[in-house]
Design a protein around this motif. Structure first.
Motif, mmCIF file in Angstrom:
data_model
loop_
_atom_site.group_PDB
_atom_site.id
_atom_site.type_symbol
_atom_site.label_atom_id
_atom_site.label_comp_id
_atom_site.label_asym_id
_atom_site.label_seq_id
_atom_site.Cartn_x
_atom_site.Cartn_y
_atom_site.Cartn_z
ATOM 1 N N SER A 81 7.279 1.883 0.256
ATOM 2 C CA SER A 81 6.271 1.504 1.247
ATOM 3 C C SER A 81 5.072 0.964 0.471
ATOM 4 O O SER A 81 4.827 1.364 -0.662
ATOM 5 C CB SER A 81 5.856 2.710 2.089
ATOM 6 O OG SER A 81 5.183 3.665 1.297
ATOM 7 N N SER A 84 -2.271 0.933 2.346
ATOM 8 C CA SER A 84 -3.673 0.730 2.007
ATOM 9 C C SER A 84 -4.313 2.063 1.645
ATOM 10 O O SER A 84 -3.815 3.119 2.031
ATOM 11 C CB SER A 84 -4.405 0.143 3.209
ATOM 12 O OG SER A 84 -4.361 1.084 4.263
ATOM 13 N N PRO A 91 -8.138 5.106 9.526
ATOM 14 C CA PRO A 91 -6.768 5.260 9.997
ATOM 15 C C PRO A 91 -6.290 4.103 10.869
ATOM 16 O O PRO A 91 -6.951 3.722 11.825
ATOM 17 C CB PRO A 91 -6.799 6.570 10.789
ATOM 18 C CG PRO A 91 -8.223 6.918 10.972
ATOM 19 C CD PRO A 91 -9.001 6.219 9.912
ATOM 20 N N GLY A 92 -5.160 3.533 10.486
ATOM 21 C CA GLY A 92 -4.516 2.514 11.310
ATOM 22 C C GLY A 92 -5.170 1.152 11.280
ATOM 23 O O GLY A 92 -4.712 0.235 11.964
ATOM 24 N N THR A 96 0.334 -1.713 6.764
ATOM 25 C CA THR A 96 1.271 -0.925 5.969
ATOM 26 C C THR A 96 2.588 -1.701 6.020
ATOM 27 O O THR A 96 2.982 -2.137 7.094
ATOM 28 C CB THR A 96 1.513 0.449 6.627
ATOM 29 O OG1 THR A 96 0.264 1.105 6.806
ATOM 30 C CG2 THR A 96 2.415 1.318 5.763
ATOM 31 N N LEU A 98 6.593 -1.300 5.313
ATOM 32 C CA LEU A 98 7.576 -0.255 5.036
ATOM 33 C C LEU A 98 8.889 -0.880 4.566
ATOM 34 O O LEU A 98 9.181 -2.042 4.851
ATOM 35 C CB LEU A 98 7.808 0.583 6.294
ATOM 36 C CG LEU A 98 6.583 1.360 6.797
ATOM 37 C CD1 LEU A 98 6.920 2.097 8.096
ATOM 38 C CD2 LEU A 98 6.085 2.342 5.754
ATOM 39 N N MET A 144 10.222 5.289 -0.400
ATOM 40 C CA MET A 144 10.378 5.625 1.020
ATOM 41 C C MET A 144 11.209 6.892 1.184
ATOM 42 O O MET A 144 12.145 7.136 0.433
ATOM 43 C CB MET A 144 11.128 4.510 1.766
ATOM 44 C CG MET A 144 10.364 3.240 2.023
ATOM 45 S SD MET A 144 9.090 3.404 3.287
ATOM 46 C CE MET A 144 10.046 3.742 4.761
ATOM 47 N N GLU A 181 6.225 6.054 12.175
ATOM 48 C CA GLU A 181 5.497 5.141 13.078
ATOM 49 C C GLU A 181 5.684 5.525 14.541
ATOM 50 O O GLU A 181 4.811 5.310 15.363
ATOM 51 C CB GLU A 181 5.950 3.684 12.958
ATOM 52 C CG GLU A 181 6.052 3.122 11.588
ATOM 53 C CD GLU A 181 7.487 3.105 11.131
ATOM 54 O OE1 GLU A 181 7.895 4.175 10.612
ATOM 55 O OE2 GLU A 181 8.175 2.096 11.269
ATOM 56 N N GLU A 225 0.415 14.389 7.148
ATOM 57 C CA GLU A 225 1.610 13.707 7.654
ATOM 58 C C GLU A 225 2.802 14.124 6.808
ATOM 59 O O GLU A 225 2.727 14.111 5.587
ATOM 60 C CB GLU A 225 1.442 12.187 7.564
ATOM 61 C CG GLU A 225 0.466 11.637 8.581
ATOM 62 C CD GLU A 225 0.266 10.125 8.434
ATOM 63 O OE1 GLU A 225 1.143 9.458 7.860
ATOM 64 O OE2 GLU A 225 -0.787 9.653 8.886
ATOM 65 N N LEU A 236 3.338 13.029 3.098
ATOM 66 C CA LEU A 236 3.013 11.614 2.903
ATOM 67 C C LEU A 236 1.506 11.349 2.875
ATOM 68 O O LEU A 236 1.062 10.288 2.470
ATOM 69 C CB LEU A 236 3.635 10.769 4.020
ATOM 70 C CG LEU A 236 5.155 10.693 4.020
ATOM 71 C CD1 LEU A 236 5.630 9.779 5.129
ATOM 72 C CD2 LEU A 236 5.660 10.178 2.672
ATOM 73 N N GLN A 237 0.738 12.299 3.353
ATOM 74 C CA GLN A 237 -0.712 12.052 3.422
ATOM 75 C C GLN A 237 -1.440 13.334 3.779
ATOM 76 O O GLN A 237 -0.919 14.153 4.539
ATOM 77 C CB GLN A 237 -0.994 11.005 4.504
ATOM 78 C CG GLN A 237 -2.441 10.602 4.617
ATOM 79 C CD GLN A 237 -2.641 9.462 5.604
ATOM 80 O OE1 GLN A 237 -1.721 8.715 5.909
ATOM 81 N NE2 GLN A 237 -3.846 9.339 6.103
HETATM 82 P P1 ADP Z 1 -2.551 4.445 7.751
HETATM 83 O O1 ADP Z 1 -3.646 4.498 6.753
HETATM 84 O O2 ADP Z 1 -2.752 3.349 8.714
HETATM 85 O O3 ADP Z 1 -2.289 5.781 8.369
HETATM 86 P P2 ADP Z 1 -0.253 4.847 6.092
HETATM 87 O O4 ADP Z 1 -0.390 4.398 4.710
HETATM 88 O O5 ADP Z 1 -0.421 6.296 6.311
HETATM 89 O O6 ADP Z 1 -1.246 4.001 6.981
HETATM 90 O O7 ADP Z 1 1.163 4.404 6.640
HETATM 91 C C1 ADP Z 1 1.495 4.440 8.001
HETATM 92 C C2 ADP Z 1 2.799 5.129 8.224
HETATM 93 O O8 ADP Z 1 3.842 4.568 7.454
HETATM 94 C C3 ADP Z 1 2.796 6.583 7.839
HETATM 95 O O9 ADP Z 1 2.224 7.352 8.863
HETATM 96 C C4 ADP Z 1 4.276 6.863 7.673
HETATM 97 O O10 ADP Z 1 4.847 7.152 8.906
HETATM 98 C C5 ADP Z 1 4.804 5.548 7.162
HETATM 99 N N1 ADP Z 1 5.014 5.662 5.701
HETATM 100 C C6 ADP Z 1 4.153 5.331 4.733
HETATM 101 N N2 ADP Z 1 4.655 5.589 3.520
HETATM 102 C C7 ADP Z 1 5.886 6.112 3.722
HETATM 103 C C8 ADP Z 1 6.951 6.588 2.853
HETATM 104 N N3 ADP Z 1 6.801 6.627 1.533
HETATM 105 N N4 ADP Z 1 8.074 7.033 3.433
HETATM 106 C C9 ADP Z 1 8.197 7.033 4.787
HETATM 107 N N5 ADP Z 1 7.259 6.600 5.634
HETATM 108 C C10 ADP Z 1 6.134 6.125 5.119
#
Ligand code: ADP
Ligand code: MG
Ligand code: MG
Length: 762
Positions: A81, A84, A91-92, A96, A98, A144, A181, A225, A236-237
């Motif tokens: 992935s 940002s 957020p959002g 992004t 994927l 991912m 997502e 997350e 993931l976050q």
């Molecule tokens: P935002 O800052 O807009 O929340 P993210 O960087 O968190 O953007 O990415 C949005 C979504 O993409 C995440 O909530 C997750 O669901 C998906 N995502 C991002 N990185 C991964 C990953 N390594 N594996 C699976 N899903 C991912």
């Protein structure tokens, strides 16, 4: 220049890696399960903006490393992935990408994410949230993981505490066998986290443990997350969780009690907005009404308003001063302006972690989300629920606690706070130096003030007592009296009424001190404006009393000089009331400009054993503060009139006519009647206090204007040595907290090391 960072680099600088990137590195270093990744720093962004180029060699090397760590090749088993990561969480707002499986594409995605720093909604979001526009974003490239891999997979969001109530319990939502997502977008209404506890207990308890580790490290509620791929849990976050005011207060108090943070830290974390939201309204007797639909209570508080379906309409309604509730199927970042203009939001889709829920909680708006029984027809601008059709403009009431929706306007009542708020305020009281008093004119207002913790009444106005019909006729009779006897008769009536008022007020004080302001209003304010049907002689008399500019005219102490009987009557009434009910009473003289006026009133007070203070609200009184201090028992700044005087502004005219233009053009940064003008009015106060304290070091100096309840102004008052603030009863909890924060900040500033000056830069 270094532009790529991995976990091995131990760098967790948000200004280099952005918030998300720094936190991912931190989590990996805490040995939490984070998919392997590398971060292109904000320096890389800057270089890209300058030259249009990416650090190709470094990226190739980082990918090789990623391939080694995962044991898979890009495109053959390894997908990444591209995310940002700005220093302030947005957020959002940015892109992004994927499931990237080849290098050329990967490079394009990095460019796409870098470029999305400048997309329209990111710009708008930064403007609204006052986030600096020039930092840029880092980019995370991460292996991912797939939440939809099989039956032992899923994805979810966890808050380490309940972001709505603050309760110390895991809170969140979860989708079985689905991608992240699906959840974040609010397209599907997920199930509560407890389902995970049943379906995959191992993952659930691991999550719980992770939550504890994160809270211990970050010392704050975390919004996490996660994704489960074939039974394997990945984070993931993580970021500090947005929370309601109620939750903010509970979490701060609980964390201080648990020893995670200090009490001072807890006090500093709470904003006036948080406290205000706890003083939010609720429905008076909800059991008496049938609701038309039930959703999720996403942000606390009950609101009632008319329905609009489009964010633009909410904005337009706000300009007309109308209270509206924005009704949407779901909200997106594009709706921010509409949400901020509405008093509440209702959505028919999305869970407690959907966009609408998170944004309204942060803004302190009421929100009910995921109300699936509400069937919205956006085209026709109406919705159907519980067999009723609600059209645009119709009134509804939503309850952000229970999640219920009602047709019509239900009676609401003010809220009463929470046990944690009381604890927080008790801590405030231990820390603060400023006394907090109330502006209260009636026994009812004094009762509210006492309930909210006022230490006294700092301003009791006496004008309002005259406005009830029987009193109005008495004061009119006094003003228009033609003979001495008529005048004496009118005064006697007034005196009796005033005494009754004071008795009722003193009874309510229960030990609190009170400052009564002697009559301030120009007399003609009590006279009829319409002279058409009056006796011609009387009409003529009233015309003579009229003034060209009454607010700068015959009012305050000036009245007492020409008609001492009024103040004598008031002082006598106070004295008689006090012989019936014991009370600690001071009187305050309005509109003083000179020491001679103070002497004049003191002569009227005679031997009544009352403290006599000066209301500091003219510029001249401020310039004569030293002399006045020697002869006054206390000062109280009336910052409203003082601001009018310093600016030569008549408040009502100014606010009606040109203040908005001044603010929009940036000629003034704030409305000086709402936020104290530190540089002008504040400087004058500081000067007055300097000379006053030079004469009488421990003179009691208060502020009783509207600014006495404004947190920013309170911080300034603390710094210049004011001893008490007085504000409207409902602002008292906010003032107690602000006074504590002011004391802590003041102390910290005083003990801060004197740092050597920074080296000169170009
Ligand atoms: P935002 O800052 O807009 O929340 P993210 O960087 O968190 O953007 O990415 C949005 C979504 O993409 C995440 O909530 C997750 O669901 C998906 N995502 C991002 N990185 C991964 C990953 N390594 N594996 C699976 N899903 C991912
Ligand atoms: Mg995210
Ligand atoms: Mg005044």
């Amino acid at each position: 220049m270094r532009t790529i960072y991995t976990t091995n680099d131990a760098c967790t600088d948000k200004n280099l890696l952005g918030n998300k990137g720094a936190n991912l590195v931190t989590m990996a270093r805490l040995s939490l399960p984070v998919p392997p990744k590398f971060v292109l720093s904000i320096d890389a962004y800057r270089a890209y903006k300058r030259s249009g180029r990416l650090p190709l060699e470094e990226i190739r090397k980082a990918i090789e490393e990623l391939e080694q760590r995962t044991g898979k090749r890009l495109g053959r088993g390894l997908a990444v992935s591209v995310r940002s990561s700005a220093p302030a969480s947005m957020p959002g707002m940015m892109d992004t990408v994927l499931d990237v499986r080849e290098l050329e594409e990967l490079l394009a995605s990095v460019r796409k994410v870098f470029d999305s720093w400048d997309n329209a909604r990111a710009i708008e979001y930064r403007r609204l949230n006052r986030i600096p526009a020039d930092t840029g974003t880092a980019v995370i490239v991460q292996a991912m993981v797939f939440g939809d891999a099989d039956g032992r997979s899923g994805t979810g969001v966890m808050f380490t505490r309940n972001p709505s109530t603050g309760a110390n319990e895991l809170f969140g939502e979860y989708l079985h066998s689905a991608k992240g997502e699906d959840l974040v977008s609010g397209r599907v209404t997920p199930r509560p986290l407890c389902c995970l506890q049943i379906e995959m207990p191992e993952a659930y308890y691991q999550l719980k443990e992770i939550g504890r580790t994160l809270e211990t490290h970050f010392r704050d509620i975390q919004d996490v997350e996660f994704t489960i791929e074939s039974g394997c849990l990945y984070v993931l976050q993580t970021r500090s969780g947005k929370r309601s005011g109620q939750a903010a207060i509970k979490i701060a108090v609980d964390m201080a009690t648990e020893g995670l943070i200090s009490r001072e830290e807890a006090l500093l974390r709470i904003t006036a907005e948080d406290v205000r939201s706890l003083l939010h309204r609720r429905i008076e007797s909800p059991q008496e009404y049938a609701h038309i639909a039930q959703g999720l209570g996403a942000a606390p508080g009950a609101v009632t308003g008319s329905v609009v379906f489009h964010p633009n309409e909410a904005v337009a309604a706000k300009e007309r001063n109308e209270s509206v509730i924005l009704v949407r199927v779901e909200t997106s970042p594009d709706d921010i302006l509409g949400i901020s203009a509405a008093i509440g939001v209702l959505t028919s889709r999305g869970g407690l972690t959907s966009h609408a829920a998170i944004v309204t909680r942060a803004m302190g708006k009421a929100c009910v989300c995921g109300a699936e029984e509400v069937r919205i027809d956006l085209e026709a601008e109406r919705f159907e629920a519980g067999g009723q059709i609600i059209r645009r403009g119709d009134s509804i009431t939503i309850d952000g606690n229970s999640g219920r929706i009602y047709a019509g306007r239900l009676p609401l009542v003010e809220a009463e706070g929470s046990p944690e708020l009381n604890t927080l305020l008790a801590w405030s009281d231990n820390v603060r130096k400023l006394k907090v008093k109330a502006n209260a004119d009636t026994p009812e207002a004094i009762a509210v003030a006492a309930k909210f913790g006022a230490e006294g009444v700092g301003l009791c106005r006496t004008e309002r007592h005259f406005n009830a019909p029987e009193r109005l006729s008495a004061i009119r009779a006094f003003i228009l009296a033609r003979t001495g006897a008529q005048r004496a008769q009118a005064l006697e009536t007034l005196g009796k009424l005033q005494k009754e008022d004071f008795v009722a007020i003193f009874k309510q004080l229960r030990g609190m001190p009170i400052i009564i302001r002697l009559l301030d209003l120009p007399l003609h304010e009590f006279l009829p404006a319409d002279l058409e049907n009056l006796d011609p002689g009387l009409a003529e008399h009233i015309r003579e009393l009229r003034e060209t500019n009454p607010m700068l005219g015959h009012r305050g102490v000036r009245l007492a000089v020409t008609s001492p009987e009024i103040y004598e009557m008031q002082l006598e009434a106070i004295s008689e009331a006090r012989s019936e009910v014991e009370a600690d009473v001071s009187v305050m003289v309005p509109q003083v400009i000179t020491l001679q006026e103070l002497f004049w009133v003191k002569r009227l007070v005679k031997d009544k054993n009352l403290k006599v203070g000066v209301m500091m609200e003219t510029v001249r009184a401020c310039m004569r503060a030293g002399w006045l201090a020697k002869h006054a028992d206390f000062f109280s700044f009336g910052t409203n009139d003082l601001t009018q005087a310093v600016y030569s502004f008549s408040r009502e005219d100014v606010e009606k006519k040109f203040l908005t233009t001044y603010l929009e053009a940036g000629i003034l940064t704030h409305n000086p009647f709402m936020v104290l003008d530190v540089k002008g009015v504040g400087r004058l106060m500081q000067t007055a206090i300097f000379w006053a304290r030079k004469e009488v070091e421990n003179l009691d100096i208060g502020v009783c204007g509207e600014h006495g309840g404004d947190p920013e102004s309170i911080k300034f008052f603390e710094r210049i040595g004011v001893s008490s603030v007085s504000c409207s009863p409902f602002r008292i909890p906010i003032a107690r907290l602000a006074a504590a924060q002011a004391a802590i900040e003041h102390k910290r500033a005083a003990t801060e090391e004197v740092k050597p000056p920074a080296p000169a830069t170009n």
